[in-house]
Structure formats: structure tokens, C-alpha cells
Enzyme design. Structure first.
Site, PDB file in Angstrom:
ATOM      1  N   GLU A 154      -2.590 -33.827   8.394  1.00  0.00           N
ATOM      2  CA  GLU A 154      -2.450 -35.088   9.141  1.00  0.00           C
ATOM      3  C   GLU A 154      -0.984 -35.438   9.399  1.00  0.00           C
ATOM      4  O   GLU A 154      -0.147 -35.234   8.513  1.00  0.00           O
ATOM      5  CB  GLU A 154      -3.088 -36.235   8.351  1.00  0.00           C
ATOM      6  CG  GLU A 154      -4.593 -36.209   8.348  1.00  0.00           C
ATOM      7  CD  GLU A 154      -5.173 -37.421   7.639  1.00  0.00           C
ATOM      8  OE1 GLU A 154      -4.551 -38.511   7.667  1.00  0.00           O
ATOM      9  OE2 GLU A 154      -6.245 -37.292   7.044  1.00  0.00           O
ATOM     10  N   ASP A 158     -13.084 -36.232   8.547  1.00  0.00           N
ATOM     11  CA  ASP A 158     -12.293 -37.322   9.119  1.00  0.00           C
ATOM     12  C   ASP A 158     -10.855 -37.276   8.622  1.00  0.00           C
ATOM     13  O   ASP A 158     -10.003 -37.990   9.132  1.00  0.00           O
ATOM     14  CB  ASP A 158     -12.923 -38.672   8.760  1.00  0.00           C
ATOM     15  CG  ASP A 158     -12.224 -39.848   9.429  1.00  0.00           C
ATOM     16  OD1 ASP A 158     -12.120 -39.838  10.672  1.00  0.00           O
ATOM     17  OD2 ASP A 158     -11.776 -40.762   8.710  1.00  0.00           O
ATOM     18  N   ARG A 214      -9.739 -37.836   1.246  1.00  0.00           N
ATOM     19  CA  ARG A 214      -8.374 -37.449   1.591  1.00  0.00           C
ATOM     20  C   ARG A 214      -8.382 -35.966   1.939  1.00  0.00           C
ATOM     21  O   ARG A 214      -9.123 -35.186   1.335  1.00  0.00           O
ATOM     22  CB  ARG A 214      -7.404 -37.717   0.436  1.00  0.00           C
ATOM     23  CG  ARG A 214      -7.081 -39.191   0.225  1.00  0.00           C
ATOM     24  CD  ARG A 214      -6.254 -39.749   1.369  1.00  0.00           C
ATOM     25  NE  ARG A 214      -5.835 -41.126   1.159  1.00  0.00           N
ATOM     26  CZ  ARG A 214      -6.460 -42.177   1.639  1.00  0.00           C
ATOM     27  NH1 ARG A 214      -7.597 -42.035   2.323  1.00  0.00           N
ATOM     28  NH2 ARG A 214      -5.985 -43.400   1.442  1.00  0.00           N
ATOM     29  N   HIS A 239      -9.231 -39.544  11.335  1.00  0.00           N
ATOM     30  CA  HIS A 239      -9.026 -40.465  10.207  1.00  0.00           C
ATOM     31  C   HIS A 239      -9.297 -41.911  10.631  1.00  0.00           C
ATOM     32  O   HIS A 239      -8.442 -42.794  10.486  1.00  0.00           O
ATOM     33  CB  HIS A 239      -7.616 -40.331   9.632  1.00  0.00           C
ATOM     34  CG  HIS A 239      -7.507 -40.838   8.216  1.00  0.00           C
ATOM     35  ND1 HIS A 239      -6.543 -40.428   7.342  1.00  0.00           N
ATOM     36  CD2 HIS A 239      -8.263 -41.752   7.526  1.00  0.00           C
ATOM     37  CE1 HIS A 239      -6.684 -41.044   6.184  1.00  0.00           C
ATOM     38  NE2 HIS A 239      -7.737 -41.854   6.269  1.00  0.00           N
TER      39      HIS A 239
END
Length: 313
Positions: free
Chosen positions: A262, A257, A233, A280
């Protein structure tokens, strides 16, 4: 027919599996979500979301018919579990459905970062041949620290061991099944693991307990030859500290990623040449998404039959 509130985008081929069984209300963004709850909350039986998008206590309270709340992937950090349980709402996730895909992506990011594949490709396009380029390490004998040693962390370790890497890990406590991923060494803190490791992969759950578990101290311990990979995360890594460490040459590279910002890209990192970024997608493949959808259906079917759910929370 049960009514499903679908809060995440999903490909048509996978949505078709849901449409065979449920009436779907699609609400993949904040505006459509608010509108759906305002107009149709009383009709909603099921909710399918993910850990990042979540589903709040207020939203649960607004849905009087809600019987089952599901996260499509393993993460569930933004699902209001206590509120769901108080209401008698069954909660489940997609544990195990994309573990292999995430582990594959983690190794791809690590390989690309340590072997400098983006930089080498850019140099070639600029007419630079290998004789004028630095050498980059091979994997055999390199020490990999895995931060978080659940199912995904162990699969990452297993893949890395096949490359001849030496594996260490940190989790809340030593795991009896750690040896299933080959010879492993336990460390009692993230800093201790980073100080031992050449490279560090973050595979720990999100949430308050792991917020900024990779901070300036961990990055300093990792050292100037180290590479950081995060497929967990975004909150697990202090973005500002990572940008500073990369700019100062405190670590060699990073491949991420997931991000604190985000779905916006991490602006402090996007222009750095020693950073690899993907949007992601570590857990996304045709196989993993189909597996996640069929797992959700299996949970709903089990609930309807009054049987234990395959992947309860």
C-alpha cells in the site's frame, strides 16, 4: 484555538466539523508532512492520523506543545505509543466507529469471491450463458474461519452465521464472549483453523506479532476449495505465498482490501482472475467517517475537561 496536524485525507463535509473547532495544518503526503513539521511543529497541539500512516517518536519529539495523538480508525500499529506516554501525550483511536462498515465489506468480499461474481459478470459480457459455466457454492453449512476475534471479527461471524455458515475462530486465547456471535469453535493456531475451514477471513490486528500469520502453511491447510479474505492489515498475509497458492490452484480465490505494498496495488496479484481487490476502503462510508471524526472530537473534548477519554490507548 487548538492547532491540529491532519495527516490523512478527509472529505470536506467531515473536515468542516474539525474546522469549527481547530486550526488545521493539512499534510496528507510525505512532502507536506515534512514541510509542516519543519515550519510549524512548535504550534501543533493535536495530531490526527491512522494506523498505517502513524506518527513517529522523532515527530513527537519535534512537537513541544503536542498534547493528544489520535488514530482515526481502530488500528494504531505505527503510532509511537511509548514515546507519546513518556512525553505525557494522551493517545486514542477510533475503536468501534467503523466496525459495522468493515464487517459489511468483509462479507461482500467473501460473497463475491465464493460466488465468483466478477468472473460471472465477465463471462456474461463475453456472451457466455449459465449453461456453459461451472456451479459455485452457496453459503449454508460452509465453514468460516475468523482469524482474530475482536469486535470486528465477532461482527463478521455474526453476519456469516445469518447466512447459515458454521463459525470457527483463532485468537491469542479463547474468548468468553465468543458465543455472542452464535455457536463458535476455538482453534489454537491459524493452521488448525484453516485446516478446518472452507473459507478464512483475516480480522486480526497488524504489527510484528501477526506479520505473515497467513503464510504458505496456512494457505496449504485451507485447501483447493478455500477462499481468503483480508480486511485487517496487508502485513498479515504473505503476498508471495498467496500468489503462488492461487496460481497453483492450492486455494480457490482471494479477496483483499489491504496489501503489503500500500498504496501501490499488489503486482503479484493484480492479473490473477481469481482475486478481488479493493483500495483499503472496508471501513470507509459516510456514516463511519463521520462517526470517526465525531469520536476524535469527543476525545479532545474529554481531554480538555480532564475526563477519561472515550477510546484511549
Amino acid at each position: 484555538m487548538l492547532t491540529l496536524l491532519l495527516l490523512i485525507p478527509i472529505a470536506a463535509e467531515h473536515k468542516a466539523l474539525l474546522l469549527e473547532r481547530y486550526r488545521i495544518i493539512e499534510a496528507p503526503d510525505a512532502a507536506s508532512r515534512a514541510a509542516a513539521l519543519a515550519a510549524q511543529a512548535a504550534a501543533i497541539d493535536l495530531v490526527l492520523t491512522n494506523g498505517a500512516v502513524g506518527f513517529s517518536a522523532a515527530e513527537i519529539a519535534a512537537c513541544p506543545r503536542l498534547k493528544l495523538l489520535a488514530a482515526i480508525g481502530a488500528g494504531y500499529e505505527n503510532l509511537a505509543l511509548d514515546a507519546a506516554r513518556e512525553r505525557g501525550v494522551v493517545v486514542c483511536n477510533g475503536a468501534g466507529t467503523n466496525d459495522d462498515c468493515v464487517a459489511d465489506h468483509a462479507l461482500a468480499l467473501l460473497l463475491a469471491s465464493v460466488r465468483a461474481l466478477p468472473q460471472l459478470g465477465a463471462a456474461l459480457r463475453q456472451g457466455v450463458w449459465r449453461d456453459d459455466l461451472p456451479l459455485f457454492p452457496s453459503f449454508a453449512g460452509r465453514r468460516l474461519g475468523v482469524l482474530g476475534f475482536g469486535a470486528i471479527g465477532r461482527k463478521i461471524a455474526h453476519r456469516a452465521a445469518a447466512f447459515g455458515m458454521v463459525i470457527g475462530y483463532h485468537s491469542r486465547r479463547p474468548r468468553a464472549d465468543a458465543a455472542d456471535s452464535g455457536d463458535t469453535r476455538y482453534f489454537d493456531s491459524a493452521v488448525a483453523l484453516a485446516a478446518w475451514a472452507d473459507d478464512l477471513v483475516v480480522a486480526t490486528p497488524g504489527g510484528a506479532a501477526t506479520k505473515h500469520i497467513v503464510d504458505s502453511g496456512v494457505l496449504a491447510a485451507l485447501g483447493p476449495g478455500g477462499h481468503l479474505v483480508n480486511i485487517a492489515r496487508g502485513s498479515c498475509v504473505d503476498t508471495a505465498a498467496l500468489a503462488a497458492a492461487l496460481q497453483a490452484g492450492q486455494i480457490a480465490g482471494a479477496a483483499l482490501d489491504v496489501y503489503e505494498s500500500e498504496p501501490q496495488p499488489p503486482q503479484a496479484l493484480v492479473k490473477l482472475p481469481n482475486v478481488i481487490l479493493t483500495p483499503h476502503v472496508a471501513g470507509w462510508s459516510p456514516q463511519s467517517i463521520r462517526g470517526s471524526v465525531t469520536n476524535f472530537i469527543a476525545n479532545v473534548d474529554a481531554w480538555q475537561r480532564g475526563e477519561p477519554l472515550p477510546t484511549p490507548l
